[in-house]
Scaffold this active site. Structure first.
Site, short mmCIF file in Angstrom:
data_model
loop_
_atom_site.label_atom_id
_atom_site.label_comp_id
_atom_site.label_asym_id
_atom_site.label_seq_id
_atom_site.Cartn_x
_atom_site.Cartn_y
_atom_site.Cartn_z
CG ASP A 30 -9.09 -0.69 5.01
OD1 ASP A 30 -8.87 -0.94 3.81
OD2 ASP A 30 -8.33 -1.05 5.93
CD GLN B 202 -3.34 -4.74 6.57
OE1 GLN B 202 -3.27 -3.75 5.85
NE2 GLN B 202 -3.99 -5.84 6.22
CE LYS C 289 -3.70 -2.59 2.16
NZ LYS C 289 -4.37 -3.05 3.38
#
Ligand code: NAP
Length: 292
Positions: free
Chosen positions: A119, A96, A52
């Site tokens: 997200d 994450q 990312k």
């Protein structure tokens, strides 16, 4: 059989995003800034986060990586989320997953400002998705939709079977494909570990999407002739022939299913790169939503 080449399509999206960054620079506007919080040393999570960050560098976004040890207390992580919520230089951020067992993932997810939740895991964004209001779509399902759109796969009126009902993949994808949108208007079946006669259910699918995390689970006998098959599964399996000792495996038995499917996405190189592309699209959108 046509390969659904997520690597190529994600590259196209990154090129488009590079153009958007250059335009912003030319107009003297702010460049998108993504922050990623990584807890612990899990190999897969480290790879995802570093990919990312690399994607940000490639596109020209700013990025910040924040790392914590496995033992970080929940309060410290919550305080960092709050600080990122308030930091005006950060447009969007991710924490994450998975997190260590002593941290409540839902509590962390709910602490993220929905306007920075790139997200798309915050309940408010999931709710907005259900009623078709502006917000962030979860990155992996959004990546699947982008693949469907860019491969010009017809969805209206089609039977779509999704195996796996997690909050981050199967469940949101089932809603997105059932909405009255394009792509969408599918007749969706959301299958899971309690589904009876799963092979028969799958054989009814014009579009079959596997998101369970069991390598090679979907075999030829579960696929209708000419179906479109999308493989979200990504599991590390031991492979002594590789330098690193493992390789990534999807949920679909690629070799045999490729003989029956009309289109099939590979692992790696299918949905994985699209998840990152969606995250980048969401980060740009974070600025648009705030009018920056
Ligand atoms: P998850 O939270 O573990 O959920 C797995 C789902 O699969 C559950 O709904 C489970 O059913 C269902 N399932 C498990 N075994 C099954 C079986 N034998 N028959 C039918 N259904 C079964 O997984 P996830 O987070 O959604 O991830 C799924 C896979 O996608 C993993 O391989 C993950 O690494 C991958 N993934 C890839 C990306 C990407 O960017 N490419 C992103 C996210 C996830 P129950 O609900 O009944 O337990």
């Amino acid at each position: 059989m046509i390969l659904i080449d997520g690597k190529r399509i994600s590259q196209e999206i990154k090129e488009e995003l590079k153009g958007a960054v250059l335009q912003r620079k030319a107009e003297g506007r702010k460049i998108p800034h993504l922050a990623a919080v990584l807890v612990g040393n899990d190999g897969a999570s480290m790879t995802y986060v570093s990919n990312k960050v690399k994607a940000c560098e490639e596109i020209g976004f700013e990025s910040t990586l924040i790392r914590y040890d496995d033992s970080v207390p929940e309060e410290i992580l919550l305080a960092k989320v709050q600080a990122l919520n308030e930091d005006r230089s950060i447009d969007g951020f991710i924490v994450q997953l998975p997190l260590p067992k002593h941290i409540d993932e839902l509590k962390i997810t709910q602490a993220i400002d929905p306007l920075k939740d790139v997200d798309g895991f915050h309940p408010r964004n999931l709710g907005n998705m259900v009623v078709n209001l502006p917000g962030f779509l979860p990155a992996t399902p959004a990546g699947v939709l982008e693949l469907i759109q860019r491969m010009d796969i017809a969805t209206e009126g089609k039977n779509c079977v999704i195996i796996g009902r997690s909050n981050i993949v199967g469940m949101p994808l089932s809603i997105m494909l059932g909405r009255n949108t394009k792509p969408g208007n599918c007749t969706v079946t959301l299958a899971h570990s309690k589904t009876e006669n799963l092979a028969e259910v799958c054989r009814n699918a014009d579009i079959l999407i596997a998101a369970i995390g069991q390598p090679g689970f979907v075999t030829q006998d579960m696929v209708k002739e000419g179906a479109v098959v999308i493989d979200v599964g990504t599991t590390r399996v031991e492979d002594p022939s590789r330098m690193k000792g493992w390789r990534l495996a999807g949920d679909v038995a690629f070799d045999e299913v490729s003989k029956k499917a009309s289109m099939l996405s590979p692992v790696p190189g299918g949905v994985g790169p699209m998840t990152i592309a969606s995250l980048m699209l969401n980060t740009l959108k974070a600025m648009d939503l705030k009018g920056k």
